[in-house]
Design a protein around this motif. Sequence first.
Motif, PDB file in Angstrom:
ATOM      1  N   LEU A  10      -6.597  29.800 -14.592  1.00  0.00           N
ATOM      2  CA  LEU A  10      -5.550  29.174 -13.950  1.00  0.00           C
ATOM      3  C   LEU A  10      -4.455  28.953 -14.641  1.00  0.00           C
ATOM      4  N   PHE A  11      -4.614  27.987 -15.831  1.00  0.00           N
ATOM      5  CA  PHE A  11      -3.371  28.102 -16.752  1.00  0.00           C
ATOM      6  C   PHE A  11      -2.662  29.237 -17.334  1.00  0.00           C
ATOM      7  N   SER A  12      -3.662  30.122 -17.560  1.00  0.00           N
ATOM      8  CA  SER A  12      -2.794  31.500 -18.282  1.00  0.00           C
ATOM      9  C   SER A  12      -2.224  32.161 -17.063  1.00  0.00           C
ATOM     10  N   TYR A  13      -2.431  31.962 -15.856  1.00  0.00           N
ATOM     11  CA  TYR A  13      -1.671  32.721 -14.739  1.00  0.00           C
ATOM     12  C   TYR A  13      -0.720  31.938 -14.766  1.00  0.00           C
ATOM     13  N   ALA A  14      -0.502  30.598 -14.493  1.00  0.00           N
ATOM     14  CA  ALA A  14       0.556  29.863 -14.232  1.00  0.00           C
ATOM     15  C   ALA A  14       1.362  29.888 -15.332  1.00  0.00           C
ATOM     16  N   TYR A  15       0.967  30.105 -16.668  1.00  0.00           N
ATOM     17  CA  TYR A  15       1.781  30.218 -17.801  1.00  0.00           C
ATOM     18  C   TYR A  15       2.548  31.457 -17.830  1.00  0.00           C
ATOM     19  N   SER A  16       2.078  32.487 -17.558  1.00  0.00           N
ATOM     20  CA  SER A  16       2.626  33.793 -17.349  1.00  0.00           C
ATOM     21  C   SER A  16       4.000  33.730 -16.364  1.00  0.00           C
ATOM     22  N   TYR A  17       3.741  32.953 -15.118  1.00  0.00           N
ATOM     23  CA  TYR A  17       4.696  33.012 -14.373  1.00  0.00           C
ATOM     24  C   TYR A  17       5.938  31.876 -14.893  1.00  0.00           C
ATOM     25  N   ALA A  18       5.493  30.898 -15.651  1.00  0.00           N
ATOM     26  CA  ALA A  18       6.678  29.955 -16.054  1.00  0.00           C
ATOM     27  C   ALA A  18       7.436  30.892 -17.080  1.00  0.00           C
TER      28      ALA A  18
END
Length: 221
Positions: free
Chosen positions: A201-209
């Motif tokens: 989840l962190f990796s996914y959210a970080y890519s969006y940010a």
Amino acid sequence: MKNNLLVWQLLTLVAVAIPSVYLACVWAELPAQVPSHLDTNGQVNGYTSRQNLWLFTLALPLGTALLLTWLPYFDPKRQLDAGNVNFQKLRLAVVGLLSGIACCSVYIGLHPNAASATGIAVLVGGFFVFLGNYLTTVQPNYFVGIRTPWTLESPRVWARTHRAGGILFCLAGLLMVGLALVLPAAWTSRMMLVLILGTALFSYAYSYAAFRQEERLRGTA
């Protein structure tokens, strides 16, 4: 370079073979029905015929090794290089993980009351440490890495996400191994689930940010 590739390919073949050799050696000691499933407390709650263990010990690692051998040829942009030593290491690591889990399955068949979740957590944690190091080197492609709509859209977002994700995967893997060795077996499965989902989840959210930040920078340029 070819000699280096041959070494990793031979190691992969060894990793494929080990679970089946182990199963053949202990076959006579296995009961007719062996554990096939564990609950969230690490307790056995399902059984299967011992013949089905061959699916875990041979079909799964061998099929995965073949899939990862052919996978680069399906990349339309040829950005995934089968001749790259790092990719060969990744194939070995994935096959090694599955072979290790297969060996755990055989061991559980022999020792149904063993703390199997601990061994699996150590294997997965070690794989996460390797994967974290690998992610910092992988180039944009459609099959391997943190593939989100935003990393595939921007090489800069890909690089930033894989650098941050690689560090996180390493830390999560080390934490997983450490906690698996000290936590009660009943907590190990839950701990693994939290760390795996949290990392993803962190990796996914970080890519969006990171993508949104890139867009803002482009807009002000």
